[in-house]
Design an enzyme around this catalytic site. Structure first.
Site, PDB file in Angstrom:
ATOM      1  N   ASP A 187      -7.796  -6.221 -14.740  1.00 50.84           N
ATOM      2  CA  ASP A 187      -6.753  -6.682 -13.815  1.00 50.84           C
ATOM      3  C   ASP A 187      -6.745  -5.794 -12.566  1.00 50.84           C
ATOM      4  O   ASP A 187      -7.412  -4.766 -12.511  1.00 50.84           O
ATOM      5  CB  ASP A 187      -5.371  -6.693 -14.497  1.00 50.84           C
ATOM      6  CG  ASP A 187      -4.932  -5.310 -14.948  1.00 50.84           C
ATOM      7  OD1 ASP A 187      -5.801  -4.488 -15.288  1.00 50.84           O
ATOM      8  OD2 ASP A 187      -3.711  -5.033 -14.957  1.00 50.84           O
ATOM      9  N   HIS A 511     -14.179  -8.943 -19.723  1.00 50.70           N
ATOM     10  CA  HIS A 511     -12.932  -9.409 -19.103  1.00 50.70           C
ATOM     11  C   HIS A 511     -12.675  -8.484 -17.913  1.00 50.70           C
ATOM     12  O   HIS A 511     -11.993  -7.460 -18.026  1.00 50.70           O
ATOM     13  CB  HIS A 511     -11.785  -9.347 -20.120  1.00 50.70           C
ATOM     14  CG  HIS A 511     -10.479  -9.872 -19.583  1.00 50.70           C
ATOM     15  ND1 HIS A 511     -10.150 -11.193 -19.606  1.00 50.70           N
ATOM     16  CD2 HIS A 511      -9.427  -9.239 -19.004  1.00 50.70           C
ATOM     17  CE1 HIS A 511      -8.955 -11.365 -19.072  1.00 50.70           C
ATOM     18  NE2 HIS A 511      -8.487 -10.189 -18.697  1.00 50.70           N
ATOM     19  N   ASP A 553     -18.596 -10.992 -27.106  1.00 53.09           N
ATOM     20  CA  ASP A 553     -18.870 -10.841 -25.667  1.00 53.09           C
ATOM     21  C   ASP A 553     -18.381 -12.098 -24.948  1.00 53.09           C
ATOM     22  O   ASP A 553     -19.162 -12.964 -24.585  1.00 53.09           O
ATOM     23  CB  ASP A 553     -20.376 -10.620 -25.452  1.00 53.09           C
ATOM     24  CG  ASP A 553     -20.724 -10.453 -23.977  1.00 53.09           C
ATOM     25  OD1 ASP A 553     -19.805 -10.168 -23.181  1.00 53.09           O
ATOM     26  OD2 ASP A 553     -21.911 -10.620 -23.629  1.00 53.09           O
ATOM     27  N   GLU A 562     -12.431  -6.257 -22.598  1.00 52.95           N
ATOM     28  CA  GLU A 562     -12.011  -5.838 -21.254  1.00 52.95           C
ATOM     29  C   GLU A 562     -12.650  -4.471 -20.975  1.00 52.95           C
ATOM     30  O   GLU A 562     -13.255  -3.858 -21.872  1.00 52.95           O
ATOM     31  CB  GLU A 562     -10.478  -5.737 -21.176  1.00 52.95           C
ATOM     32  CG  GLU A 562      -9.980  -5.511 -19.757  1.00 52.95           C
ATOM     33  CD  GLU A 562      -8.471  -5.791 -19.559  1.00 52.95           C
ATOM     34  OE1 GLU A 562      -7.810  -6.221 -20.516  1.00 52.95           O
ATOM     35  OE2 GLU A 562      -7.985  -5.559 -18.443  1.00 52.95           O
TER      36      GLU A 562
HETATM   37  O1  G3I Z   1      -0.268   2.638 -32.025  1.00 51.36           O
HETATM   38  C1  G3I Z   1      -0.454   1.539 -32.922  1.00 51.36           C
HETATM   39  C2  G3I Z   1      -1.073   2.010 -34.214  1.00 51.36           C
HETATM   40  O2  G3I Z   1      -0.209   2.908 -34.842  1.00 51.36           O
HETATM   41  C3  G3I Z   1      -1.363   0.798 -35.088  1.00 51.36           C
HETATM   42  O3  G3I Z   1      -2.029   1.213 -36.240  1.00 51.36           O
HETATM   43  C4  G3I Z   1      -2.229  -0.196 -34.331  1.00 51.36           C
HETATM   44  C5  G3I Z   1      -2.474  -1.453 -35.135  1.00 51.36           C
HETATM   45  O4  G3I Z   1      -2.651  -2.575 -34.338  1.00 51.36           O
HETATM   46  O5  G3I Z   1      -1.597  -0.550 -33.138  1.00 51.36           O
HETATM   47  C6  G3I Z   1      -1.352   0.531 -32.268  1.00 51.36           C
HETATM   48  O6  G3I Z   1      -0.733   0.026 -31.124  1.00 51.36           O
HETATM   49  C7  G3I Z   1      -1.542  -0.597 -30.184  1.00 51.36           C
HETATM   50  C8  G3I Z   1      -1.290   0.082 -28.841  1.00 51.36           C
HETATM   51  O7  G3I Z   1      -2.057  -0.548 -27.875  1.00 51.36           O
HETATM   52  C9  G3I Z   1      -1.579   1.579 -28.870  1.00 51.36           C
HETATM   53  O8  G3I Z   1      -2.916   1.851 -28.615  1.00 51.36           O
HETATM   54  C10 G3I Z   1      -1.215  -2.070 -30.071  1.00 51.36           C
HETATM   55  O9  G3I Z   1      -1.540  -2.734 -31.273  1.00 51.36           O
HETATM   56  C11 G3I Z   1      -1.954  -2.718 -28.946  1.00 51.36           C
HETATM   57  O10 G3I Z   1      -1.502  -4.025 -28.748  1.00 51.36           O
HETATM   58  C12 G3I Z   1      -1.761  -1.921 -27.667  1.00 51.36           C
HETATM   59  O11 G3I Z   1      -2.711  -2.377 -26.768  1.00 51.36           O
HETATM   60  C13 G3I Z   1      -2.605  -1.967 -25.429  1.00 51.36           C
HETATM   61  C14 G3I Z   1      -2.624  -3.215 -24.540  1.00 51.36           C
HETATM   62  O12 G3I Z   1      -2.664  -2.844 -23.186  1.00 51.36           O
HETATM   63  C15 G3I Z   1      -1.418  -4.121 -24.758  1.00 51.36           C
HETATM   64  O13 G3I Z   1      -0.252  -3.478 -24.416  1.00 51.36           O
HETATM   65  C16 G3I Z   1      -3.802  -1.085 -25.112  1.00 51.36           C
HETATM   66  O14 G3I Z   1      -3.678   0.163 -25.800  1.00 51.36           O
HETATM   67  C17 G3I Z   1      -3.903  -0.830 -23.629  1.00 51.36           C
HETATM   68  O15 G3I Z   1      -5.140  -0.177 -23.375  1.00 51.36           O
HETATM   69  C18 G3I Z   1      -3.840  -2.145 -22.853  1.00 51.36           C
HETATM   70  O16 G3I Z   1      -3.840  -1.834 -21.506  1.00 51.36           O
HETATM   71  C19 G3I Z   1      -4.052  -2.904 -20.582  1.00 51.36           C
HETATM   72  C20 G3I Z   1      -2.919  -2.844 -19.577  1.00 51.36           C
HETATM   73  O17 G3I Z   1      -1.711  -3.139 -20.211  1.00 51.36           O
HETATM   74  C21 G3I Z   1      -3.180  -3.784 -18.398  1.00 51.36           C
HETATM   75  N1  G3I Z   1      -4.471  -3.555 -17.827  1.00 51.36           N
HETATM   76  C22 G3I Z   1      -5.557  -3.694 -18.775  1.00 51.36           C
HETATM   77  C23 G3I Z   1      -5.397  -2.703 -19.913  1.00 51.36           C
HETATM   78  C24 G3I Z   1      -6.569  -2.748 -20.876  1.00 51.36           C
HETATM   79  O18 G3I Z   1      -6.554  -3.862 -21.702  1.00 51.36           O
HETATM   80  O1  9MR Z   2      -6.182  -9.895 -17.525  1.00 48.44           O
HETATM   81  C1  9MR Z   2      -5.138  -9.328 -18.293  1.00 48.44           C
HETATM   82  C2  9MR Z   2      -5.616  -8.046 -18.931  1.00 48.44           C
HETATM   83  O2  9MR Z   2      -5.899  -7.085 -17.948  1.00 48.44           O
HETATM   84  C3  9MR Z   2      -4.602  -7.522 -19.928  1.00 48.44           C
HETATM   85  O3  9MR Z   2      -5.162  -6.475 -20.686  1.00 48.44           O
HETATM   86  C4  9MR Z   2      -4.169  -8.618 -20.861  1.00 48.44           C
HETATM   87  C5  9MR Z   2      -3.076  -8.166 -21.813  1.00 48.44           C
HETATM   88  O4  9MR Z   2      -1.957  -7.730 -21.142  1.00 48.44           O
HETATM   89  O5  9MR Z   2      -3.711  -9.739 -20.156  1.00 48.44           O
HETATM   90  C6  9MR Z   2      -4.674 -10.316 -19.316  1.00 48.44           C
HETATM   91  O6  9MR Z   2      -4.113 -11.393 -18.644  1.00 48.44           O
HETATM   92  C7  9MR Z   2      -3.913 -12.554 -19.417  1.00 48.44           C
HETATM   93  C8  9MR Z   2      -2.436 -12.728 -19.698  1.00 48.44           C
HETATM   94  O7  9MR Z   2      -1.951 -11.707 -20.531  1.00 48.44           O
HETATM   95  C9  9MR Z   2      -2.173 -14.092 -20.328  1.00 48.44           C
HETATM   96  N1  9MR Z   2      -2.678 -15.142 -19.506  1.00 48.44           N
HETATM   97  C10 9MR Z   2      -4.131 -15.039 -19.283  1.00 48.44           C
HETATM   98  C11 9MR Z   2      -4.447 -13.737 -18.583  1.00 48.44           C
HETATM   99  C12 9MR Z   2      -5.941 -13.626 -18.346  1.00 48.44           C
HETATM  100  O8  9MR Z   2      -6.673 -13.729 -19.513  1.00 48.44           O
END
Ligand code: G3I
Ligand code: 9MR
Length: 587
Positions: A187, A511, A553, A562
Site C-alpha cells: 500500500d 501484493h 504467489d 505482500e
Molecule cells: O500476535 C498474535 C499471536 O500471538 C498469534 O499467535 C497469531 C496467530 O494468528 O497472531 C498474532 O497476531 C497477528 C498480528 O499481526 C501480530 O503479528 C495477527 O494474527 C495478524 O492479523 C496481524 O497482521 C498484521 C496485519 O497488518 C493486519 O493487521 C501484520 O503483522 C502487519 O505486518 C500488517 O501490516 C500491514 C499494514 O497494516 C498495512 N500495510 C501493509 C502491511 C503488511 O501487510
Molecule cells: O493492500 C492492502 C494491504 O497493504 C494490507 O496489508 C491489507 C490488510 O490490511 O489490505 C490490503 O487492501 C485490501 C483491503 O484490506 C480490502 N480490500 C482489498 C484491498 C486490496 O487487496
C-alpha cells in the site's frame, strides 16, 4: 509434397513437445530439491533438503554435468510439520568455486547455483536498493530504476490534520507538509510504528558493519555525495519521520494515510487526500528511539549534514517528554473509524507499549549516556528476549546497548553482563536441536513463527544470532544465521526463493501496487514476500495449511505475498552482515 510437410510438422511438434516437457521436468525437479537458489560460500555449510527422496546417492555436478562430488542422502531425525521425514544432501566438504547443480537419481536436477566468495553480494545490495523503489515524493528515473522507472507519487506537501489528531495549535484540516519517506508495503501509506523498526534495522546494519557498508554502492540519486549509500537511503525516511512530529508539543502522528486503501494503480495515479492521524504513545516512542539512534550515527558526518544530529536528538527528547506525559494513548481502529472521514488503512495498533518505553529509554541512554532514561524505566524487568517485530521492540534497545557497551563503560550502568548472558541464552535456545529437524533451519523449529510476515521472523532470528556471534565469537551462531538465509532463498517448505528477482523460482505476483500496475512482467526486485501463514486473512486459499507450506504467489494474497519495509530490513541486515562476515563462516 504433402507427406514431406507432414514429416517436418511432426518433427517440429515433437521437438517442441520434448523440449517443453524436459523444461517442465527440470522445473519440477528443481522445485523438489530445496536449497539456497543463489548458492554457497566456499568454506560454509552446504545443504539441500529433498522431501520426496529415497535412500540413495546424490551427485554434485558442474553445469556441463561432470560429477565433482558424490554423497549419500541422510534421513532427517525428525519429521517436518506435515509429519514426513526428509532426506538431506550435505556437500559442505566440497569447497571449489563454480556453477553447479545437484543431481538426485529418480528426482532430477536442482536449479543451478554458485559456490563462490561474496555469493550473496548482489542480493544483499538489491535488498537495500529495494528501499529506493519504495520512495514516496520522487520520480524514479531510468538511470537508477531501469525498467521500473516511474513518475513521482505522493508529494505529501499538503497533508490534512485528521479530526483524530486535532489540537488547539493544529485544528482539524490544518495543512502540513510531510514529504519523502518510504511506502510501507504493498500500500502507499506511511506508518511511524513500522518505519521505526525498519529504519532502526537499516541504521544498526551501519552501526555494526560501517567498513563493509561503505563499500555498498547503490546507484541512487545521492550516490557519490560522501555519505554511505545505506545512510543516504535511510535519510530519505528519517527526514520524513521528522515531519511527523507536532512541533507544538513533541507528539508524533501514528500515520500519514489516505482514508481507505488505494486501488491497484501506480503511485502517481493515487491522488486522494492524505491525512495525519492521531498522535500515539507507540509512534512517539518508536520515533524517539530512531531519532536518538540516527543522531549518534549521522553525527559522524558533520560536514555533510550540519545540524542534523542535533535536530534528531532534540526531536527524540521532545518525543520522550510527550510520551512521559501521555503514556497510554493507544491506536484503536474502531475509534478511528468513527471519525469523518473514517480511516480504514493499516493499524499497527499495539496495546502494550512497555517494550516501546524500554527501547526508547535504551536508545536515549546510549546516545546521551544520561542514566535518567534508564532510571525512570526498568529496562530489564525480566530475563526475556522476545524476537523483534513491529509490535515487539524491546530487543532492539538491548542490541544497541550491547553494540555500544564500551561507550557506556563510565556511566556506571551495571546491566551489560546480564543482557549479554540473556542474549546468548536466547541464541542457544534458538539453535538447540536444529540439526535433527527436517530442514535444519531455525525458523522451522516452531510452528508459532508462521504468522503474517513469517519470513521476517527468519531474518530477525538471523540478526539475533549474528548479535550472539559478535558477543561470543562462537561461529556456530553464524552457521545457523546462514541456515535462515538459506531458508529464505529456497531451503524451505515450498521451494520458493522468497526475494523478487533473486533465485530460479521467485514470487512473480507480490501484493505490491507498483509491481501489479506497471505493466512490467518482472516485479520490482529485491523485495521479500511475507511468506507462509496459514491464517488466510485475505480469503485467498493457500494450497496447504501446513505452517511452512501455506504460501501462494498470488497478488490478492496479502497475508502471504505482500512485501513490507519491516520485512525487508532484517533481510537487508542478514544478507549484508553475512557478506561482511563471510570469511568467518567455515566448517
Ligand atoms: O500476535 C498474535 C499471536 O500471538 C498469534 O499467535 C497469531 C496467530 O494468528 O497472531 C498474532 O497476531 C497477528 C498480528 O499481526 C501480530 O503479528 C495477527 O494474527 C495478524 O492479523 C496481524 O497482521 C498484521 C496485519 O497488518 C493486519 O493487521 C501484520 O503483522 C502487519 O505486518 C500488517 O501490516 C500491514 C499494514 O497494516 C498495512 N500495510 C501493509 C502491511 C503488511 O501487510
Ligand atoms: O493492500 C492492502 C494491504 O497493504 C494490507 O496489508 C491489507 C490488510 O490490511 O489490505 C490490503 O487492501 C485490501 C483491503 O484490506 C480490502 N480490500 C482489498 C484491498 C486490496 O487487496
Amino acid at each position: 509434397m504433402f507427406k514431406k510437410a507432414f514429416i517436418i510438422f511432426t518433427l517440429v511438434f515433437s521437438l517442441l513437445y520434448i523440449s517443453s516437457s524436459a523444461k517442465d521436468f527440470a522445473d519440477s525437479a528443481g522445485q523438489k530439491i530445496r536449497l539456497n537458489q543463489i548458492g554457497f560460500y566456499p568454506g560454509a555449510p552446504k545443504i539441500a533438503i529433498v522431501p520426496a527422496a529415497k535412500r540413495g546417492s546424490f551427485f554434485l555436478q558442474t553445469t556441463e554435468r561432470k560429477t565433482v562430488f558424490k554423497g549419500i542422502l541422510k534421513k532427517s531425525m525428525k519429521p517436518d510439520f506435515a509429519g514426513n521425514y526428509t532426506w538431506i544432501a550435505d556437500f559442505s566438504a566440497y569447497h571449489k568455486s563454480g556453477k553447479y547443480i545437484l543431481n538426485i537419481p529418480g528426482i532430477g536436477n536442482s536449479y543451478p547455483f554458485s559456490i563462490s566468495r561474496s555469493v550473496h553480494r548482489k542480493i544483499a545490495d538489491a535488498s537495500v536498493k529495494a528501499y529506493y523503489f519504495m520512495r514516496a515524493s520522487i520520480p524514479l528515473e531510468k538511470k537508477y530504476a531501469d525498467k521500473w522507472q516511474r513518475a513521482e507519487g505522493h508529494p505529501d506537501d499538503k497533508v490534512l490534520v485528521h479530526a483524530s489528531a486535532a489540537s488547539a495549535a493544529r485544528p482539524e484540516g490544518t495543512v502540513i507538509s510531510s514529504p519523502r519517506g518510504w511506502y510501507d508495503a504493498g500500500d502507499y501509506n506511511k506508518y511511524i510504528v513500522n518505519s521505526g523498526i525498519s529504519t532502526y534495522t537499516l541504521l544498526s546494519l551501519y552501526e555494526d558493519f560501517p567498513a563493509y557498508m561503505k563499500t555498498v554502492k547503490l546507484n541512487i540519486p545521492e550516490s557519490g555525495n560522501q555519505l554511505p549509500d545505506l545512510l543516504n537511503e535511510a535519510l530519505w525516511n528519517v527526514r520524513w519521520m521528522l515531519t511527523m512530529q507536532d512541533p507544538n508539543d513533541g507528539g508524533v502522528y501514528h500515520k500519514l494515510t489516505n482514508a481507505a486503501f488505494d486501488g491497484m494503480v501506480m503511485p502517481g495515479k493515487a491522488t486522494t487526500p492524505r491525512y495525519v492521524v492521531q498522535k500515539t504513545t507507540a509512534a512517539t516512542l518508536d520515533f524517539a528511539a530512531v531519532m536518538a539512534q540516527a543522531s549518534r550515527i549521522y553525527k559522524q558526518f558533520p560536514k555533510k549534514l550540519p545540524g542534523l544530529a542535533d535536530s534528531c536528538l532534540d526531536a527524540a527528547k521532545r518525543a520522550w517528554k510527550w510520551a512521559s506525559i501521555n503514556p497510554r494513548i493507544i491506536y484503536n481502529k474502531d475509534v478511528i473509524k468513527q471519525y469523518s472521514p473514517a480511516i480504514t488503512t493499516g493499524d499497527y495498533g499495539d496495546k502494550d507499549v512497555s517494550d516501546e518505553f524500554i527501547w526508547a529509554a535504551c536508545e536515549l541512554f546510549v546516545t546521551t549516556r544520561n542514566k535518567m532514561y534508564i532510571k525512570v524505566v526498568n529496562i530489564i524487568p525480566d530475563d526475556q528476549m522476545p524476537l523483534p517485530s513491529w509490535n515487539q521492540v524491546r530487543l532492539l534497545g538491548y542490541y544497541s546497548i550491547l553494540r555500544n557497551g564500551d561507550h557506556l563503560l563510565n556511566t556506571g550502568f551495571k546491566g551489560i553482563p546480564k543482557l549479554k548472558q540473556n542474549l546468548l541464552a536466547f541464541a542457544d535456545d534458538q539453535v538447540k536441536g536444529i540439526d535433527s529437524t527436517a530442514y535444519k533451519t531455525v525458523i522451522q523449529k516452531s510452528k508459532a513463527n508462521f504468522i503474517w510476515g513469517s519470513n521476517s521472523a527468519a531474518a530477525n532470528e538471523g540478526i539475533a544470532l549474528i548479535q550472539a556471534y559478535r558477543l561470543s565469537n562462537n561461529k556456530k551462531y553464524l552457521k545457523y544465521a546462514l541456515a535462515n538465509l538459506d531458508y529464505i532463498l529456497g531451503r524451505n517448505g515450498t521451494g520458493y526463493s522468497y526475494v523478487t528477482g533473486y533465485g530460479s523460482k521467485t514470487p512473480m505476483h507480490p501484493h505490491h501496487r507498483p509491481s501489479i500496475a506497471d505493466g512490467i512482467v518482472d516485479p520490482v526486485p529485491g523485495l521479500l514476500a511475507g511468506g507462509p501463514n496459514p491464517g488466510m486473512q485475505d480469503h485467498v486459499r493457500v494450497p496447504s495449511t501446513v505452517p511452512d507450506e501455506a504460501y501462494i504467489d498470488n497478488d490478492q494474497a496479502y497475508a502471504v505475498n505482500e512485501i513490507a519495509i519491516n520485512w525487508n530490513a532484517p533481510l537487508t541486515y542478514l544478507a549484508n552482515a553475512l557478506e561482511a562476515l563471510q570469511l568467518d563462516i567455515s566448517n
